[in-house]
Design an enzyme around this catalytic site. Structure first.
Site, short mmCIF file in Angstrom:
data_model
loop_
_atom_site.label_atom_id
_atom_site.label_comp_id
_atom_site.label_asym_id
_atom_site.label_seq_id
_atom_site.Cartn_x
_atom_site.Cartn_y
_atom_site.Cartn_z
N SER A 1 0.62 -0.91 0.11
CA SER A 1 0.00 -0.19 -0.14
C SER A 1 0.62 1.47 -0.14
O SER A 1 1.45 1.66 -0.98
CB SER A 1 -0.74 0.02 1.56
OG SER A 1 -1.76 1.23 0.87
N HIS A 2 1.14 1.94 1.06
CA HIS A 2 1.23 3.34 1.09
C HIS A 2 2.44 3.22 1.51
O HIS A 2 3.74 4.06 1.01
CB HIS A 2 0.99 4.16 2.20
CG HIS A 2 0.52 3.70 3.53
ND1 HIS A 2 -0.10 2.73 4.16
CD2 HIS A 2 1.32 4.57 4.64
CE1 HIS A 2 -0.29 1.98 5.41
NE2 HIS A 2 1.07 3.42 5.91
N ASP B 1 -2.87 6.28 -3.19
CA ASP B 1 -1.42 5.51 -2.54
C ASP B 1 -0.63 4.62 -3.76
O ASP B 1 -1.64 4.25 -4.57
CB ASP B 1 -1.50 4.96 -1.54
CG ASP B 1 -2.80 4.06 -1.12
OD1 ASP B 1 -4.33 3.90 -1.70
OD2 ASP B 1 -2.87 3.28 -0.14
N ASP C 1 -1.60 1.02 -3.58
CA ASP C 1 -2.21 0.28 -4.40
C ASP C 1 -4.10 1.06 -4.61
O ASP C 1 -4.92 -0.24 -5.24
CB ASP C 1 -2.50 -1.05 -3.14
CG ASP C 1 -2.99 -0.99 -1.80
OD1 ASP C 1 -3.15 0.88 -1.47
OD2 ASP C 1 -4.37 -1.46 -1.65
N ASP D 1 -6.10 2.46 -3.09
CA ASP D 1 -7.62 2.88 -2.02
C ASP D 1 -7.42 3.98 -1.15
O ASP D 1 -8.73 3.88 -0.94
CB ASP D 1 -7.32 1.15 -1.36
CG ASP D 1 -6.36 1.39 -0.34
OD1 ASP D 1 -5.49 1.62 -0.11
OD2 ASP D 1 -5.63 -0.35 0.22
N ARG D 2 -7.13 4.13 -1.57
CA ARG D 2 -6.28 6.07 -0.76
C ARG D 2 -6.84 7.37 -0.89
O ARG D 2 -6.65 7.36 -2.32
CB ARG D 2 -5.25 5.89 0.23
CG ARG D 2 -4.94 5.01 1.12
CD ARG D 2 -3.95 5.75 1.81
NE ARG D 2 -3.91 4.70 3.00
CZ ARG D 2 -2.51 5.00 4.65
NH1 ARG D 2 -2.37 6.03 5.06
NH2 ARG D 2 -2.34 3.51 4.95
N LYS E 1 -11.74 0.11 0.69
CA LYS E 1 -11.55 1.87 0.14
C LYS E 1 -11.26 2.16 -1.38
O LYS E 1 -10.78 0.65 -1.91
CB LYS E 1 -10.30 2.27 1.62
CG LYS E 1 -9.58 2.30 1.31
CD LYS E 1 -9.11 2.38 2.93
CE LYS E 1 -7.69 1.72 2.80
NZ LYS E 1 -7.04 1.32 3.57
C1 VG1 Z 1 -3.54 2.22 8.66
C2 VG1 Z 1 -4.14 3.24 8.75
C3 VG1 Z 1 -5.35 2.77 8.29
C4 VG1 Z 1 -5.48 2.13 7.39
C5 VG1 Z 1 -4.18 0.97 7.06
C6 VG1 Z 1 -4.31 0.13 5.94
O1 VG1 Z 1 -2.52 1.69 9.28
O2 VG1 Z 1 -3.90 3.49 10.35
O3 VG1 Z 1 -6.57 3.40 8.66
O4 VG1 Z 1 -6.21 0.82 7.58
O5 VG1 Z 1 -3.00 1.25 6.63
O6 VG1 Z 1 -3.73 0.99 4.95
P1 VG1 Z 1 -1.70 1.60 10.40
O7 VG1 Z 1 -1.76 0.17 11.31
O8 VG1 Z 1 -0.85 1.29 10.23
O9 VG1 Z 1 -2.26 2.93 11.70
V1 VG1 Z 1 -3.43 1.23 3.34
O10 VG1 Z 1 -4.10 2.05 2.40
O11 VG1 Z 1 -1.58 0.84 3.82
O12 VG1 Z 1 -3.83 -1.09 2.23
CO CO Z 2 -3.20 1.42 0.48
#
Ligand code: VG1
Ligand code: CO
Length: 542
Positions: free
Chosen positions: A112-113, A276, A278, A280-281, A375
């Site tokens: 993801s991010h 982001d 993948d 979803d953000r 998302k």
């Molecule tokens: C983070 C975010 C959370 C989100 C998760 C996955 O998690 O705070 O809101 O759902 O990333 O997003 P954490 O446990 O690091 O706070 V993604 O777009 O990285 O799959």
């Molecule tokens: Co993501």
């Protein structure tokens, strides 16, 4: 031919907030990815004859693991795999494919991010038949399996060429390579008034979308530039790269600073957005304004009925606990349900399946609806564009009007990254020990009204998740939340979420820093952040 390979468990394959995430070299250890994949095949429910969706965000190591996953699926009795061309599927597009094709689930390769490349991060996530991230019961079962694994099965032969759309076979299994964009774009056309958005753009609405060299590039080119007629060049950084152009594919004011500068500058377009790694953000901006994700959720919920897919109104809203209460005010005024869940999209699935909520969101720039079970970054962008086209106002006018009607929740998140793990855990333990004696304590002008460690009982299946974050609420509704990230790969990341509600429109033009100053200082007093982490400042403020 099926080959069985002997292996030994790795002790660290426990999925976090969103799948298993580790550094690429960690994932490259012999059998590391295979062990986790085999554990998914062993632990997840797979009715005979069912299909599996496989795709990822295109980061370094993506294509390699996809080929292994296809070969392992063929050796594990999967009837069919549906794979994005070149191994590419955004997370929401994968969720959609699972649902459309009635697959048993999907394997999404993404961190993801988190940054990518040979020294970056990699991740594997499993989604279930509703298209959403596996709930905790399933991820626990997968983790348990990783601890006892002794062999995995793999097809002894090459996976098909991922670049060619079409159907082939690997052993008894059918392999269908699909265009990653087509079904997703078609779904978007059913939800939004493309004609109206296209007309608004033709009449001068200007926009920029920063794909951050990540997976949404092809989706944004097709939808924004081709189907909606935005000029070529609307999509920035639209060619996915294995290391996201050396950047950090996290759409916020720190990592998407060039886009923010553009929107704050003299040549700003009307609307700006980013997504982001993948897809979803989302980050939403207007000329001269960055829309806080929690506010964006509230604005989208309040205006969703302006888009054809939500014309009947929304059933309810769900938000993760650290997300601001802005959405709650919309729900209250509109007399619809509001649900507060732990962090992570997996907690929204049951509420969406049961029809309790239509729109969900998180403070981390995640918003989505019941159209998939993830998302969805581009979905949020299109809903914003549909609202702009209908209301004919600027982003700033819409947001300021929203505050005037519902009040303003000033909000900021402070991240302390790569903190010593033990120190971070001690900080949280220390907070937990003091919870019982917190109520009634005064810090400056702030008086604690309640303090707890958030736990959640799923209203649909009754499952309970504890230890989801320490909340300290002050009289008047201001709030500080402390929790440790479940997606980081080095040390611990401490997240501190700070919120203050301001009903009075005369006080809606403070800077966020000004509005939150006393709360930020109080967070350090209560959490002993500086003392325990050795950090004077957070690494990222969003
Ligand atoms: C983070 C975010 C959370 C989100 C998760 C996955 O998690 O705070 O809101 O759902 O990333 O997003 P954490 O446990 O690091 O706070 V993604 O777009 O990285 O799959
Ligand atoms: Co993501």
């Amino acid at each position: 031919m099926i080959r069985t390979v002997a292996t030994k468990p790795f002790g660290d394959q426990k999925p976090g907030t969103s799948g298993l995430r580790k550094k690429v070299p960690h994932f490259q250890q012999e059998n590391y990815a295979e062990n986790f994949l085999q554990s998914i095949f062993d632990a997840a429910e797979r009715p005979a004859g069912s299909a599996l969706v496989i795709g990822g965000d295109g980061r370094f190591f993506n294509a390699e693991v996809i080929r292994r996953a296809i070969r392992m699926a063929a050796a594990n009795g999967v009837a069919k795999v549906i794979v994005g061309q070149n191994g590419i599927l955004s997370t929401p597009a994968a969720s959609n494919l699972i649902r459309q094709r009635k697959a048993a689930g999907g394997i999404i390769l993404s961190a993801s991010h988190n940054p990518g490349g040979p020294d970056g991060d990699f991740g594997i996530k499993y989604n279930i038949a509703n298209g959403g991230p596996a709930p905790e019961g399933v991820t626990e079962a997968i983790y348990k399996r990783t601890q006892g694994i002794s062999e995995y099965r793999i097809w002894d032969g090459d996976a098909p060429d991922l670049s060619v759309v079409g159907t082939s076979r690997l052993g008894d299994m059918e392999v269908e390579i699909v265009d990653p964009v087509a079904d997703y774009a078609a779904l978007m056309e059913t939800l939004f008034d493309f004609g109206k958005i296209r007309a608004a753009i033709a009449n001068g609405l200007t926009l920029r979308f920063d794909a951050m060299h990540a997976v949404t590039g092809p989706y944004a080119h097709e939808i924004l530039e081709r189907r909606l007629g935005a000029p070529v060049g609307t999509v920035l950084n639209g060619v996915p790269s294995e290391d996201f152009g050396g950047g950090h594919p996290d759409p916020n004011v720190v990592w998407a600073a060039p886009l923010v500068d553009l929107l704050m500058g003299p040549t700003a377009p009307d609307f700006g957005a980013a997504s982001d790694g993948d897809g979803d953000r989302n980050m939403i901006l207007g000329r001269g304004i960055v829309v806080t994700p929690s506010d964006s959720l509230a604005v989208l919920a309040a205006n969703a009925h302006l888009a054809p897919g939500y014309a009947k109104g929304i059933a309810g809203i769900a938000r993760s606990m650290p997300t601001s209460g802005a959405a709650d005010r919309v729900a209250k005024k509109r007399s619809i349900g509001i649900y507060e869940t732990p962090t992570g999209w997996k907690f929204f699935g049951n509420l969406l399946d049961a029809g309790k909520v239509t729109i969900c969101g998180e403070e981390s720039a995640g918003t989505g609806s019941d159209h998939v079970r993830e998302k969805d970054g581009l979905w949020a962008v299109l809903l914003w564009l549909n609202i702009l086209a209908e209301r004919g106002q600027s982003v700033a006018e819409i947001v300021e009007g929203h505050w005037a009607e519902f009040g303003r929740n000033y909000y900021q998140r402070h991240d302390y990254e790569e903190v010593d793990k033990a120190a971070a855990e001690e900080l949280m333990d220390h907070l937990r020990q003091r919870l019982a004696s917190m109520a009634g304590q005064r810090f400056g002008t702030l008086v604690v009204s309640e303090a707890d460690d958030f736990s959640y009982k799923d209203p649909i299946d009754g499952s309970v998740s504890t230890g989801q974050g320490v909340r300290i609420v002050f009289s008047g509704g201001s709030r500080i939340v402390f929790r440790l990230s479940g997606t980081g790969t080095v040390g611990a990341t401490l997240r501190v979420y700070i919120e203050r509600f301001e009903p009075d429109p005369a006080r809606h033009d403070l800077s966020v820093e000004e509005a939150l100053r006393e709360l930020v200082e109080t967070a350090d007093v209560i959490g002993e952040i500086r003392k325990r982490t050795g950090r004077a400042e957070p690494d990222v403020r969003t």
